[in-house]
Design a protein around this motif. Structure first.
Motif, PDB file in Angstrom:
ATOM      1  N   GLY A   1       2.505 -61.765 -31.218  1.00 12.89           N
ATOM      2  CA  GLY A   1       3.449 -62.846 -30.950  1.00 12.89           C
ATOM      3  C   GLY A   1       4.697 -62.357 -30.236  1.00 12.89           C
ATOM      4  N   LEU A   2       5.194 -61.192 -30.613  1.00 13.96           N
ATOM      5  CA  LEU A   2       6.369 -60.631 -29.946  1.00 13.96           C
ATOM      6  C   LEU A   2       6.072 -60.306 -28.495  1.00 13.96           C
TER       7      LEU A   2
ATOM      8  N   MET B   1       3.883 -70.997 -28.575  1.00 12.66           N
ATOM      9  CA  MET B   1       2.702 -70.590 -29.347  1.00 12.66           C
ATOM     10  C   MET B   1       2.874 -69.183 -29.904  1.00 12.66           C
ATOM     11  N   SER B   2       3.530 -68.312 -29.162  1.00 13.11           N
ATOM     12  CA  SER B   2       3.774 -66.956 -29.647  1.00 13.11           C
ATOM     13  C   SER B   2       4.764 -66.945 -30.801  1.00 13.11           C
ATOM     14  N   VAL B   3       5.761 -67.819 -30.754  1.00 14.33           N
ATOM     15  CA  VAL B   3       6.694 -67.939 -31.870  1.00 14.33           C
ATOM     16  C   VAL B   3       5.956 -68.419 -33.119  1.00 14.33           C
ATOM     17  N   GLU B   4       5.034 -69.347 -32.944  1.00 13.24           N
ATOM     18  CA  GLU B   4       4.231 -69.813 -34.076  1.00 13.24           C
ATOM     19  C   GLU B   4       3.380 -68.682 -34.654  1.00 13.24           C
ATOM     20  N   LEU B   5       2.845 -67.830 -33.792  1.00 12.80           N
ATOM     21  CA  LEU B   5       2.053 -66.693 -34.248  1.00 12.80           C
ATOM     22  C   LEU B   5       2.922 -65.744 -35.081  1.00 12.80           C
ATOM     23  N   MET B   6       4.154 -65.535 -34.652  1.00 13.02           N
ATOM     24  CA  MET B   6       5.065 -64.683 -35.407  1.00 13.02           C
ATOM     25  C   MET B   6       5.402 -65.302 -36.768  1.00 13.02           C
TER      26      MET B   6
ATOM     27  N   GLY C   1       3.897 -61.843 -26.688  1.00  9.92           N
ATOM     28  CA  GLY C   1       3.804 -63.136 -26.008  1.00  9.92           C
ATOM     29  C   GLY C   1       5.163 -63.723 -25.690  1.00  9.92           C
ATOM     30  N   VAL C   2       6.131 -63.549 -26.592  1.00 13.72           N
ATOM     31  CA  VAL C   2       7.478 -64.070 -26.332  1.00 13.72           C
ATOM     32  C   VAL C   2       8.149 -63.292 -25.210  1.00 13.72           C
ATOM     33  N   LEU C   3       7.975 -61.977 -25.200  1.00 11.45           N
ATOM     34  CA  LEU C   3       8.666 -61.161 -24.207  1.00 11.45           C
ATOM     35  C   LEU C   3       7.997 -61.153 -22.838  1.00 11.45           C
ATOM     36  N   ALA C   4       6.689 -61.346 -22.775  1.00  7.39           N
ATOM     37  CA  ALA C   4       5.979 -61.175 -21.514  1.00  7.39           C
ATOM     38  C   ALA C   4       5.609 -62.480 -20.823  1.00  7.39           C
ATOM     39  N   ARG C   5       5.548 -63.572 -21.538  1.00  7.47           N
ATOM     40  CA  ARG C   5       5.086 -64.830 -20.947  1.00  7.47           C
ATOM     41  C   ARG C   5       6.213 -65.562 -20.242  1.00  7.47           C
ATOM     42  N   ARG C   6       5.843 -66.309 -19.217  1.00  7.91           N
ATOM     43  CA  ARG C   6       6.810 -67.122 -18.493  1.00  7.91           C
ATOM     44  C   ARG C   6       6.616 -68.611 -18.770  1.00  7.91           C
TER      45      ARG C   6
END
Length: 137
Positions: free
Chosen positions: A17-18, A32-37, A20-25
């Motif tokens: 998730g981290l 969705m990455s925040v939800e995963l975290m 995804g938050v840092l690499a996705r635009r």
């Protein structure tokens, strides 16, 4: 049950998730990455609640609270992302910075009704609006 198995799984979920938050635009993928975290944190809460054999089940109660907050966050976040996508045509996170106000350094106001602002923006050496400038000159 060993505590290491859910803890390792939670670490892997949180790291995914981290990333995804840092690499996705795309803003939806970031949400969705925040939800995963948050789900990784929930897994840790439940695992430690079972491991500690808590009679009040505080970890599970906090997990339910976290799920409710995450659902509200996703609802509001998706509404904002869809509105921005409808208005701008993209949900690129880098382009969302265009929503910020431009800096207002040294701009003359366009409304002539306020004479005090016009006097304050005059940078001449004889003006009374800039005593600090006269002291340094």
């Amino acid at each position: 049950m060993h505590l290491a198995y859910p803890a390792v799984l939670a670490v892997l979920l949180f790291c995914t998730g981290l990333y995804g938050v840092l690499a996705r635009r795309n803003a939806i993928l970031v949400l969705m990455s925040v939800e995963l975290m948050l789900n990784a944190v929930n897994l840790n809460l439940v695992a430690f609640d079972v491991w500690l054999r808590d009679t009040l089940h505080a970890g599970q109660a906090l997990t339910l609270f976290t799920i409710a907050i995450a659902a509200a966050e996703i609802g509001i976040g998706l509404a904002i992302v869809l509105l921005v996508h409808r208005n701008r045509g993209t949900s690129d996170v880098d382009r969302l910075r265009d929503l910020a106000d431009p800096p207002t350094t040294g701009q003359v106001p366009t409304d002539d009704s306020d004479d005090s602002m016009a006097a304050a923006t005059d940078n001449g050496p004889d003006t009374e609006a800039s005593p600090a400038r006269r002291q340094t000159a």
